[in-house]
Design a protein around this motif. Structure first.
Motif, mmCIF file in Angstrom:
data_model
loop_
_atom_site.group_PDB
_atom_site.id
_atom_site.type_symbol
_atom_site.label_atom_id
_atom_site.label_comp_id
_atom_site.label_asym_id
_atom_site.label_seq_id
_atom_site.Cartn_x
_atom_site.Cartn_y
_atom_site.Cartn_z
ATOM 1 N N ASP A 29 0.859 -1.174 0.000
ATOM 2 C CA ASP A 29 0.000 0.000 0.000
ATOM 3 C C ASP A 29 0.903 1.234 0.000
ATOM 4 O O ASP A 29 1.612 1.483 0.980
ATOM 5 N N ALA A 30 0.886 1.995 -1.097
ATOM 6 C CA ALA A 30 1.757 3.163 -1.184
ATOM 7 C C ALA A 30 1.313 4.292 -0.267
ATOM 8 O O ALA A 30 2.100 5.200 0.000
ATOM 9 N N ALA A 31 0.070 4.264 0.200
ATOM 10 C CA ALA A 31 -0.403 5.301 1.115
ATOM 11 C C ALA A 31 0.153 5.103 2.519
ATOM 12 O O ALA A 31 0.498 6.069 3.203
ATOM 13 N N THR A 32 0.232 3.858 2.944
ATOM 14 C CA THR A 32 0.714 3.561 4.300
ATOM 15 C C THR A 32 2.139 3.021 4.322
ATOM 16 O O THR A 32 2.792 3.044 5.370
ATOM 17 N N GLY A 33 2.589 2.491 3.196
ATOM 18 C CA GLY A 33 3.881 1.817 3.144
ATOM 19 C C GLY A 33 3.834 0.376 3.604
ATOM 20 O O GLY A 33 4.870 -0.310 3.612
ATOM 21 N N ASP A 34 2.648 -0.112 3.988
ATOM 22 C CA ASP A 34 2.535 -1.467 4.538
ATOM 23 C C ASP A 34 2.616 -2.521 3.443
ATOM 24 O O ASP A 34 2.053 -2.357 2.346
ATOM 25 N N ALA A 35 3.284 -3.638 3.750
ATOM 26 C CA ALA A 35 3.241 -4.811 2.887
ATOM 27 C C ALA A 35 1.881 -5.477 3.022
ATOM 28 O O ALA A 35 1.280 -5.482 4.113
ATOM 29 N N LEU A 36 1.385 -6.025 1.930
ATOM 30 C CA LEU A 36 0.071 -6.654 1.918
ATOM 31 C C LEU A 36 0.182 -8.075 1.384
ATOM 32 O O LEU A 36 0.994 -8.351 0.489
ATOM 33 N N PRO A 37 -0.643 -9.005 1.897
ATOM 34 C CA PRO A 37 -0.649 -10.362 1.343
ATOM 35 C C PRO A 37 -1.197 -10.348 -0.076
ATOM 36 O O PRO A 37 -2.205 -9.685 -0.356
ATOM 37 N N GLN A 38 -0.527 -11.069 -0.965
ATOM 38 C CA GLN A 38 -0.945 -11.136 -2.360
ATOM 39 C C GLN A 38 -1.724 -12.417 -2.630
ATOM 40 O O GLN A 38 -1.586 -13.401 -1.903
#
Length: 226
Positions: A29-38
């Protein structure tokens, strides 16, 4: 602190389903910088296939990343001025396309306002761009470019502007034929109807790269007020 690079992008609003679905596809998520499960795809390493676009975040380029000559505050002031004289407009429905071998969301109908917006972003911020050095130019392989693309690279620091520009939200790296056969239906199904929903272009998103090699994040979304 001045970031290493700044870029002007279009990005879906954070409450737009395309932001959630597209960010999950890329894995960040470029807004939060968080990695996300794909999503898990049989026989495909999606993390590897999306590694390049993941670093830039879910976006369509308006003015490509550039190193700042005068600092962030000065550049931001000119983006605010550009946003103040630019009217919001409707974005045509988007759909997954094969764009020169990689998958991307593209508009499904012509949108002159979109092209004018991208052109304005290129020119209005150019005084803030540090020109690329010889090594940066060489990495773009200018010998493979058309005369128009090479002229844009020399003048604007990037070959794909103005008549060479194409709106696209990158979803993968360049794919083999076999990979595309799996990934085209997979990403189309995963995104669902999110790309085709009605939406307005009503902001310029400022993406920053804090240090060389670091991922880009959304610093601000500046509303269009024209």
């Amino acid at each position: 602190m001045t970031p290493h690079r700044l870029a002007l992008y279009w990005a879906p609003a954070e409450d737009d389903p395309l932001h959630a679905h597209g960010s999950a596809w890329l894995g960040r998520d470029a807004a939060t910088g968080d990695a996300l499960p794909q999503p898990v795809l049989e026989g495909i390493d999606l993390a590897q296939v999306t590694s390049d676009p993941r670093g830039y975040g879910l976006h369509a380029t308006l003015k490509p990343p550039f190193r700042l000559r005068h600092g962030y505050a000065a550049a931001r002031a000119d983006v605010v001025a550009l946003a103040a004289r630019t009217a919001p407009f409707d974005l045509p429905p988007l759909a997954v396309h094969d764009l020169d071998g990689f998958l991307a969301l593209r508009e499904t109908a012509p949108c002159p306002a979109l092209h004018a917006f991208a052109d304005a972003c290129v020119t209005a911020l150019d005084d803030h761009r540090t020109p690329p050095d010889a090594a940066e130019v060489a990495r773009r392989r200018p010998e493979r470019m058309s005369p128009a693309q090479r002229a844009h690279l020399d003048r604007w620091g990037y070959p794909y502007v103005f008549e060479e520009w194409r709106f696209h939200v990158t979803l993968t790296r360049r794919l083999t034929t076999d990979e595309k056969a799996v990934l085209m239906p997979a990403v189309t199904a995963f995104l669902g109807d999110a790309p085709s929903r009605p939406r307005r272009v009503d902001a310029i998103s400022l993406f920053v790269q804090p240090a060389p090699g670091a991922p880009f994040t959304i610093a601000e979304r500046l509303p269009l007020r024209g």
